[in-house]
Design an enzyme around this catalytic site. Sequence first.
Site, PDB file in Angstrom:
ATOM      1  N   TYR A 182     -11.126  -4.356   2.474  1.00 11.20           N
ATOM      2  CA  TYR A 182     -11.791  -4.329   3.943  1.00 11.20           C
ATOM      3  C   TYR A 182     -12.821  -5.459   3.870  1.00 11.20           C
ATOM      4  O   TYR A 182     -13.384  -5.602   4.809  1.00 11.20           O
ATOM      5  CB  TYR A 182     -12.472  -3.035   3.941  1.00 11.20           C
ATOM      6  CG  TYR A 182     -11.797  -1.741   4.184  1.00 11.20           C
ATOM      7  CD1 TYR A 182     -10.906  -1.344   3.347  1.00 11.20           C
ATOM      8  CD2 TYR A 182     -11.999  -1.213   5.695  1.00 11.20           C
ATOM      9  CE1 TYR A 182     -10.210  -0.225   3.968  1.00 11.20           C
ATOM     10  CE2 TYR A 182     -11.312  -0.311   6.034  1.00 11.20           C
ATOM     11  CZ  TYR A 182     -10.310   0.263   5.169  1.00 11.20           C
ATOM     12  OH  TYR A 182      -9.410   1.388   5.624  1.00 11.20           O
ATOM     13  N   THR A 185      -5.912  15.705   6.476  1.00 12.12           N
ATOM     14  CA  THR A 185      -5.119  16.614   6.974  1.00 12.12           C
ATOM     15  C   THR A 185      -3.632  16.488   6.303  1.00 12.12           C
ATOM     16  O   THR A 185      -3.139  15.424   6.595  1.00 12.12           O
ATOM     17  CB  THR A 185      -4.776  16.306   8.752  1.00 12.12           C
ATOM     18  OG1 THR A 185      -6.374  16.223   8.990  1.00 12.12           O
ATOM     19  CG2 THR A 185      -4.251  17.587   9.250  1.00 12.12           C
ATOM     20  N   TYR A 207       1.067  -1.324  -0.012  1.00 21.48           N
ATOM     21  CA  TYR A 207      -0.009   0.027   0.083  1.00 21.48           C
ATOM     22  C   TYR A 207       0.874   1.393   0.081  1.00 21.48           C
ATOM     23  O   TYR A 207       0.823   2.214  -0.642  1.00 21.48           O
ATOM     24  CB  TYR A 207      -0.759  -0.133   1.344  1.00 21.48           C
ATOM     25  CG  TYR A 207      -1.569   1.261   1.676  1.00 21.48           C
ATOM     26  CD1 TYR A 207      -2.518   1.912   0.822  1.00 21.48           C
ATOM     27  CD2 TYR A 207      -1.102   1.961   2.971  1.00 21.48           C
ATOM     28  CE1 TYR A 207      -3.138   2.933   1.134  1.00 21.48           C
ATOM     29  CE2 TYR A 207      -2.027   3.175   3.158  1.00 21.48           C
ATOM     30  CZ  TYR A 207      -2.675   3.742   2.380  1.00 21.48           C
ATOM     31  OH  TYR A 207      -3.150   4.869   2.635  1.00 21.48           O
ATOM     32  N   HIS A 210     -12.859   7.266   7.242  1.00 22.63           N
ATOM     33  CA  HIS A 210     -11.677   7.250   6.557  1.00 22.63           C
ATOM     34  C   HIS A 210     -11.551   8.825   6.176  1.00 22.63           C
ATOM     35  O   HIS A 210     -12.177   9.689   5.977  1.00 22.63           O
ATOM     36  CB  HIS A 210     -11.961   6.436   5.304  1.00 22.63           C
ATOM     37  CG  HIS A 210     -10.643   6.128   4.853  1.00 22.63           C
ATOM     38  ND1 HIS A 210      -9.767   6.918   3.945  1.00 22.63           N
ATOM     39  CD2 HIS A 210     -10.117   4.927   4.379  1.00 22.63           C
ATOM     40  CE1 HIS A 210      -9.070   6.447   3.364  1.00 22.63           C
ATOM     41  NE2 HIS A 210      -8.989   4.852   3.651  1.00 22.63           N
ATOM     42  N   GLY A 211     -10.103   9.078   6.095  1.00 18.99           N
ATOM     43  CA  GLY A 211      -9.840  10.357   5.539  1.00 18.99           C
ATOM     44  C   GLY A 211     -10.248  10.649   4.013  1.00 18.99           C
ATOM     45  O   GLY A 211     -10.354   9.617   3.316  1.00 18.99           O
ATOM     46  N   ASP A 251      30.322  -4.717 -19.871  1.00 13.87           N
ATOM     47  CA  ASP A 251      30.022  -5.288 -18.560  1.00 13.87           C
ATOM     48  C   ASP A 251      31.083  -6.315 -18.246  1.00 13.87           C
ATOM     49  O   ASP A 251      30.961  -7.631 -18.344  1.00 13.87           O
ATOM     50  CB  ASP A 251      28.650  -6.085 -18.606  1.00 13.87           C
ATOM     51  CG  ASP A 251      28.223  -6.710 -17.356  1.00 13.87           C
ATOM     52  OD1 ASP A 251      28.920  -6.463 -16.037  1.00 13.87           O
ATOM     53  OD2 ASP A 251      27.468  -7.501 -17.496  1.00 13.87           O
TER      54      ASP A 251
HETATM   55  C1  SPV Z   1      23.423  -7.989 -14.525  1.00 15.92           C
HETATM   56  O1  SPV Z   1      22.233  -7.619 -14.195  1.00 15.92           O
HETATM   57  O2  SPV Z   1      24.315  -7.242 -14.378  1.00 15.92           O
HETATM   58  C2  SPV Z   1      23.587  -9.440 -14.197  1.00 15.92           C
HETATM   59  C3  SPV Z   1      22.569 -10.380 -14.526  1.00 15.92           C
HETATM   60  O3  SPV Z   1      24.643  -9.959 -13.681  1.00 15.92           O
HETATM   61  S1  SPV Z   1      22.760 -10.648 -16.104  1.00 15.92           S
HETATM   62  O4  SPV Z   1      23.243  -9.705 -17.114  1.00 15.92           O
HETATM   63  O5  SPV Z   1      21.811 -11.779 -16.692  1.00 15.92           O
HETATM   64  O6  SPV Z   1      23.903 -11.657 -16.249  1.00 15.92           O
HETATM   65 MG    MG Z   2      25.996  -8.470 -13.524  1.00 15.18          MG
END
Ligand code: SPV
Ligand code: MG
Length: 431
Positions: free
Chosen positions: A75, A122, A43, A89-90, A204
């Site tokens: 509810y 409020t 919520y 209720h507000g 990466d």
């Molecule tokens: C990332 O998000 O960097 C991960 C997951 O390590 S994956 O890209 O699937 O390896």
């Molecule tokens: Mg990763």
Amino acid sequence: MKKVYTCFCTDVIHEGHMNIIEKAKSLGEVTVGVLCESQMIRYNRFPIKTTEERIEMIKAIPGVSNVIVQNTIMYDEVFEQLKPDYVVHGSNWNSPSMQVIHNNLLSLTEKYGAELVEVPYTYNEKVKRIDRQMTEKLAMPELRRARLRRLLEITSIVKTIEVHSGLTGLIAEKTVVADGEGIDQFDAMWISSLCDSTDKGKPDIELVDMTSRFRTIDDVMEVTTKPIIFDGDTGGLTEHFVYTVRSLERMGVSAVIIEDKTGLKKNSLFGTEVEQTQASIEDFSAKIAAGKRAQLSDDFMIIARIESLILERGMEDALTRAFAFRDAGADGIMIHSRKKDPAEIIEFCDKFRAEDKDTPIVVVPSSFNSITEAELAEHGVNICIYANQLMRAAFPAMENAAKSILKHHRAQEIDSELMSIKDIITLIDEI
Ligand code: SPV
Ligand code: MG
């Protein structure tokens, strides 16, 4: 005596609540519901106080006759059990979440012949300040860090979305879906190495250094309260990993996931298309154990990620590693796959769960994206990470805008697909 009911979802009683109590008292005998923790997070946000503390806080209000725990945001159960004559209720029905609750109350009061009594909401400077103080408390490192373990206790599956900036942090923090099925939002955030690197225009491959990764965490933390799971890649050298653990803990990160690879790490979704080497069970176990020894708080989690299925080393290898890494001290196991079919993930989870009922399992359904959270939970998965969807949504949208401007030599054509200027300048709340 008429029965009057109102539900409180708060850690602090302020004048707004007292107005509601005063109105309720004037109508009859007052029962106050305390919304349970697992529903509070759907919520609104995590409570600071425990449910018991919130019950005691409300019992202490003069004029409150009974206090009960409300187990669902809607509810229906309250009406079935208590059959109140009035619900107070507000009048804050503006947001989609509040509209869903309003509709629920309108249909139930009609069905049971009860009356919905609204009290002007409020939200003055004092109340706003209390609200901000509560949010600020939730963001404090000690409190934030512990919240992932709490989520594992109170939710069937921890829904986690990738973030790589303050802005994506805000999306993870604030996005709420409210419809006929109820109200939902994400539980936690994933700082992905892929998206953190991509956002910086880098591959990466553990090229973006820890100082820069920590800067991303800090940007996210400044504007959010939800717990953070950090993608720690391979964890680097064990001698370096122990420092990373301490830094993450101190910042208030809840968990780090490290993968059992060695040498130059490449993204798992390349699979065997690129050369990647899996670490030996002994070496990776030693890294986990060193991390656990370095950790000072009880809350922080070190989760071991197994790349056997990605590197096509087989199910047996994945399971052997999972049990070995758990025995080395890992607080959870992440199993990854790049198959479209979730079958091998399901097989792993079922086989792991047959021997280990408790150790949390984490999955990242980027490729096997047809499986639902509920199906994953049925097979014992505890954390589901949507690891790259915000980044993948943003890139084509931005590229499309750039192309349109180049093509038309003006920005008019793309404008209808863009957020309005008014919306962008008012997107971020000012303090
Ligand atoms: C990332 O998000 O960097 C991960 C997951 O390590 S994956 O890209 O699937 O390896
Ligand atoms: Mg990763």
